[in-house]
Design an enzyme around this catalytic site. Structure first.
Site, short mmCIF file in Angstrom:
data_model
loop_
_atom_site.label_atom_id
_atom_site.label_comp_id
_atom_site.label_asym_id
_atom_site.label_seq_id
_atom_site.Cartn_x
_atom_site.Cartn_y
_atom_site.Cartn_z
N ASP A 125 -10.39 2.64 0.01
CA ASP A 125 -10.58 1.94 -1.25
C ASP A 125 -11.61 2.68 -2.08
OD1 ASP A 125 -10.05 -1.34 -2.11
OD2 ASP A 125 -11.58 -0.18 -3.20
N GLY A 185 -6.80 -13.54 -6.13
CA GLY A 185 -7.66 -12.45 -6.58
C GLY A 185 -7.01 -11.08 -6.53
N HIS A 206 -0.53 -4.73 -0.66
CA HIS A 206 -1.46 -3.96 0.17
C HIS A 206 -2.23 -4.88 1.09
CE1 HIS A 206 -3.46 -5.02 -3.64
NE2 HIS A 206 -4.58 -5.09 -2.97
N LEU A 207 -2.63 -4.32 2.22
CA LEU A 207 -3.57 -4.95 3.12
C LEU A 207 -4.90 -4.23 2.99
CD1 LEU A 207 -1.44 -5.24 6.40
CD2 LEU A 207 -1.72 -6.96 4.60
N HIS A 208 -5.98 -5.00 2.99
CA HIS A 208 -7.32 -4.43 3.10
C HIS A 208 -7.70 -4.45 4.58
CE1 HIS A 208 -8.57 -5.05 -1.25
NE2 HIS A 208 -7.56 -5.89 -1.19
P1 5GP Z 1 -6.81 -6.41 -4.80
O1 5GP Z 1 -7.93 -6.85 -5.71
O2 5GP Z 1 -5.51 -6.28 -5.56
O3 5GP Z 1 -6.70 -7.19 -3.54
O4 5GP Z 1 -7.23 -4.97 -4.29
C1 5GP Z 1 -7.05 -3.81 -5.05
C2 5GP Z 1 -8.01 -2.78 -4.51
O5 5GP Z 1 -7.63 -1.52 -5.00
C3 5GP Z 1 -9.47 -3.00 -4.93
O6 5GP Z 1 -10.28 -3.16 -3.77
C4 5GP Z 1 -9.82 -1.72 -5.69
O7 5GP Z 1 -11.13 -1.27 -5.44
C5 5GP Z 1 -8.77 -0.74 -5.21
N1 5GP Z 1 -8.38 0.27 -6.18
C6 5GP Z 1 -8.09 0.08 -7.49
N2 5GP Z 1 -7.75 1.24 -8.07
C7 5GP Z 1 -7.82 2.19 -7.10
C8 5GP Z 1 -7.57 3.59 -7.07
O8 5GP Z 1 -7.19 4.22 -8.07
N3 5GP Z 1 -7.75 4.24 -5.89
C9 5GP Z 1 -8.15 3.58 -4.75
N4 5GP Z 1 -8.31 4.32 -3.65
N5 5GP Z 1 -8.39 2.26 -4.74
C10 5GP Z 1 -8.22 1.57 -5.89
#
Ligand code: 5GP
Ligand code: ZN
Length: 113
Positions: free
Chosen positions: A30, A92, A99-101
C-alpha cells in the site's frame, strides 16, 4: 477498466512494489501503509468489490484469499495479522477494484473506526 488505478497497476502503467504475483492475482505494498506490513491483494481482472467477485467468480475469490495467507507467510507475520476488505461508502472503500488489505507487524486494535 478505464479510470481504475489498480487496473493501471496490473497493466504496469503505474508502478507498485509487488510482493507476490500469480497468473490471476497481484499483491503489492500500500502506498500509504497503516502498519509495518500493509499489502493489497487484488484479482488482475476487475471486479468492483468483494460481493461482485464472489458472485461472478468464486474460484478467483478463493485464490485472492489464498494469496493473502501466502503474503502473511512471506512477510513473516507469525504473531498474527488482519485481512480487511472495505466495501462501498459505509465500508470506507476508496478504490473500486476489489482488494484485500493484509496488515501486520504491530499489535492491531479492535474495533477499527
Ligand atoms: P480502500 O480505502 O479502498 O479500502 O483501500 C484503497 C487503498 O489503496 C488505500 O489504503 C490506499 O492507500 C491505496 N492506494 C491508493 N492509490 C494507490 C496507488 O496508486 N498505489 C498503491 N500501492 N496503493 C494505493
Ligand atoms: Zn480495476
Amino acid at each position: 477498466m478505464s479510470d481504475c488505478i489498480f487496473c493501471e497497476i496490473v497493466a504496469g502503467k503505474i508502478p507498485a512494489t509487488v510482493v507476490l504475483e500469480t497468473a490471476e492475482v497481484l499483491a503489492f505494498r500500500d502506498v500509504s501503509p497503516q502498519a509495518p506490513t500493509h499489502v493489497l491483494i487484488i484479482p488482475r481482472e476487475h471486479y468492483d468489490n468483494l460481493t461482485s467477485l464472489v458472485t461472478h467468480n468464486p474460484e478467483l475469490a478463493a485464490k485472492v484469499f489464498t494469496a493473502a495467507s501466502d503474503v502473511a507467510v512471506l512477510e513473516g507475520l507469525e504473531g498474527g495479522y488482519r485481512v480487511v476488505s472495505n466495501i462501498g461508502d459505509d465500508g470506507g472503500q476508496s478504490v473500486d477494484h476489489m482488494h484485500l488489505h493484509v496488515l501486520g507487524g504491530r499489535s492491531l486494535t479492535w474495533p477499527p473506526g
